[in-house]
Write an enzyme that holds these catalytic residues in place. Structure first.
Site, short mmCIF file in Angstrom:
data_model
loop_
_atom_site.label_atom_id
_atom_site.label_comp_id
_atom_site.label_asym_id
_atom_site.label_seq_id
_atom_site.Cartn_x
_atom_site.Cartn_y
_atom_site.Cartn_z
N THR A 1 57.83 43.07 19.71
CA THR A 1 57.01 43.10 20.92
C THR A 1 55.56 42.70 20.67
OG1 THR A 1 58.39 44.74 21.98
CG2 THR A 1 56.13 44.65 22.74
N THR B 1 59.99 47.30 17.07
CA THR B 1 60.16 48.74 16.84
C THR B 1 61.63 49.18 16.83
OG1 THR B 1 59.94 49.21 19.20
CG2 THR B 1 57.93 49.35 17.87
N THR C 1 62.29 57.65 12.39
CA THR C 1 63.29 57.32 13.39
C THR C 1 62.52 56.95 14.66
OG1 THR C 1 65.46 58.13 13.97
CG2 THR C 1 63.70 59.64 14.40
N1 ASP Z 1 62.89 44.84 21.35
C1 ASP Z 1 61.64 44.88 20.63
C2 ASP Z 1 61.93 44.66 19.16
O1 ASP Z 1 62.41 45.54 18.51
C3 ASP Z 1 60.96 46.19 20.86
C4 ASP Z 1 59.62 46.36 20.16
O2 ASP Z 1 59.19 45.61 19.33
O3 ASP Z 1 58.96 47.37 20.48
O4 ASP Z 1 61.70 43.59 18.66
#
Ligand code: ASP
Length: 347
Positions: A19, A95, A171
């Site tokens: 993200t 994430t 986690t």
């Molecule tokens: N879907 C995204 C990822 O894991 C979520 C994020 O980065 O917060 O790349």
């Protein structure tokens, strides 16, 4: 590779996607990964650091839901190739699977003596309320932090919101809020407020300096089976009969408890007998598996299921991938599972 500032401390930033660097696709209205230049444009602050920052971007930047064990090996190799040239490493990552990546990396590096700080954000860096800038800036500071010329956090860690966690203890616990990560069974390694305060007693410092050893194999023949009231023999049967399955994380209740029904014990025993290594991990976020406390875990113990103690599911499944990927005997794998290899469990 591109140099931003040239000075004494050098940090390698590896951008994998997530993200933090995403932009909105006008066609679909969804967020998708974009290039590092986009991040750099939003962050003139990067030029204000007093040390040398070098950036390296993955050929295919990904949403971390697309991460695979091959990606972890590639990432480990990138760090290995650059290990001697940098003081620390910052990995920008989505994430969703960050805790898996942090766990996998921790096993792939033995005798790590430099920081690998993984971070990302819940809101893209181009958005007004982004958490990405703070996370990124603090991660760089932590990767560069030294005392008496020694790195302050020579571990694989995750920095998020205002906390630094041991990577293989984390986690993702919140999909909405900025404090997306928790380390339920291990104290924070550092906290960022006006200053960054380090929790020295929780950080692992190598006592004897040994050469870095990087591993290059992971075995994907693993699975996770989460039990639930009403689980049917067909579900257990289907998982334990997967062809080539070598390791299974069994997510049990509380301190490692499972149904005592005969069919359940019989199927688990059969799986162990045919060579599948089963690791008992609690569905609870905090606390530890302690087989034998309740009658409901005696069957698992008798079957030869191994206690995962206070390990997270992320650290458990990647530990199995790691151990099965090396040339260890079954007995050695069982022994390593009961030991802390990289601070992933309390023993
Ligand atoms: N879907 C995204 C990822 O894991 C979520 C994020 O980065 O917060 O790349």
């Amino acid at each position: 590779m591109e140099k931003i500032v040239n000075n004494e401390i050098s940090i390698l930033i590896i951008y994998t996607g997530g993200t933090i660097g995403m932009v909105n696709d006008p066609k679909t209205g969804s967020w998708k990964p974009f290039d590092f230049d986009h991040i750099k444009k939003q962050m003139p602050e990067l030029n204000e650091f007093g040390f040398k920052l070098t950036t390296l971007t993955f050929e295919d930047v990904v949403d971390s839901s697309n991460i695979t064990p091959d990606f972890w090996i590639h990432l480990a190799e990138l760090i290995e190739e650059n290990y001697n040239d940098y003081d620390g490493f910052v990995v920008l990552h989505g994430t969703d699977t960050m805790a898996y990546t942090a766990s996998a990396l921790s096993y792939l590096f033995e005798n790590l003596s430099k920081p690998i700080v993984i971070t990302g954000s819940q809101l893209p860096i181009g958005t007004l309320r982004t958490d990405g800038k703070e996370n990124f800036i603090s991660a760089i500071e932590i990767a560069a932090a030294k005392k008496n010329k020694q790195p302050l956090v020579p571990e694989v860690s995750i920095f998020f919101e205002n906390k630094l966690h041991r990577g293989n203890r984390t986690t993702k616990h919140n999909a909405d809020y900025f404090d997306a990560f928790r380390s339920h069974n291990y104290p924070d390694l550092a906290r960022a407020g006006i200053n960054i305060t380090y929790n020295y007693s929780a950080i692992h410092y190598p006592v004897i300096k040994r050469d870095l050893k990087v591993y290059h194999q992971l075995d994907r023949d693993v699975a996770i089976l989460k039990i639930f009231p009403g689980i049917t023999p067909a579900v257990v049967e289907a998982i334990t009969n997967i062809e080539g399955l070598r390791g299974l994380v069994l997510e049990t209740y509380g301190s490692g408890n499972a149904p005592t029904e005969e069919w359940f014990n019989e199927k688990i025993t059969r799986a162990v007998d045919k060579g599948i290594i089963i690791l008992n991990v609690s569905q609870c976020k905090a606390g530890s598996v302690e087989m034998g406390v309740y009658e409901t875990s005696l069957g698992l113990m008798k079957a030869g299921v191994i206690s995962g103690k206070d390990i997270t599911t992320e650290a458990a499944v990647t530990k199995l991938m790691f151990l099965l990927g090396q040339n260890y005997t079954r007995q050695e794998i069982k022994e390593y599972l009961s030991k802390s290899m990289r601070g992933e469990i309390n023993v």
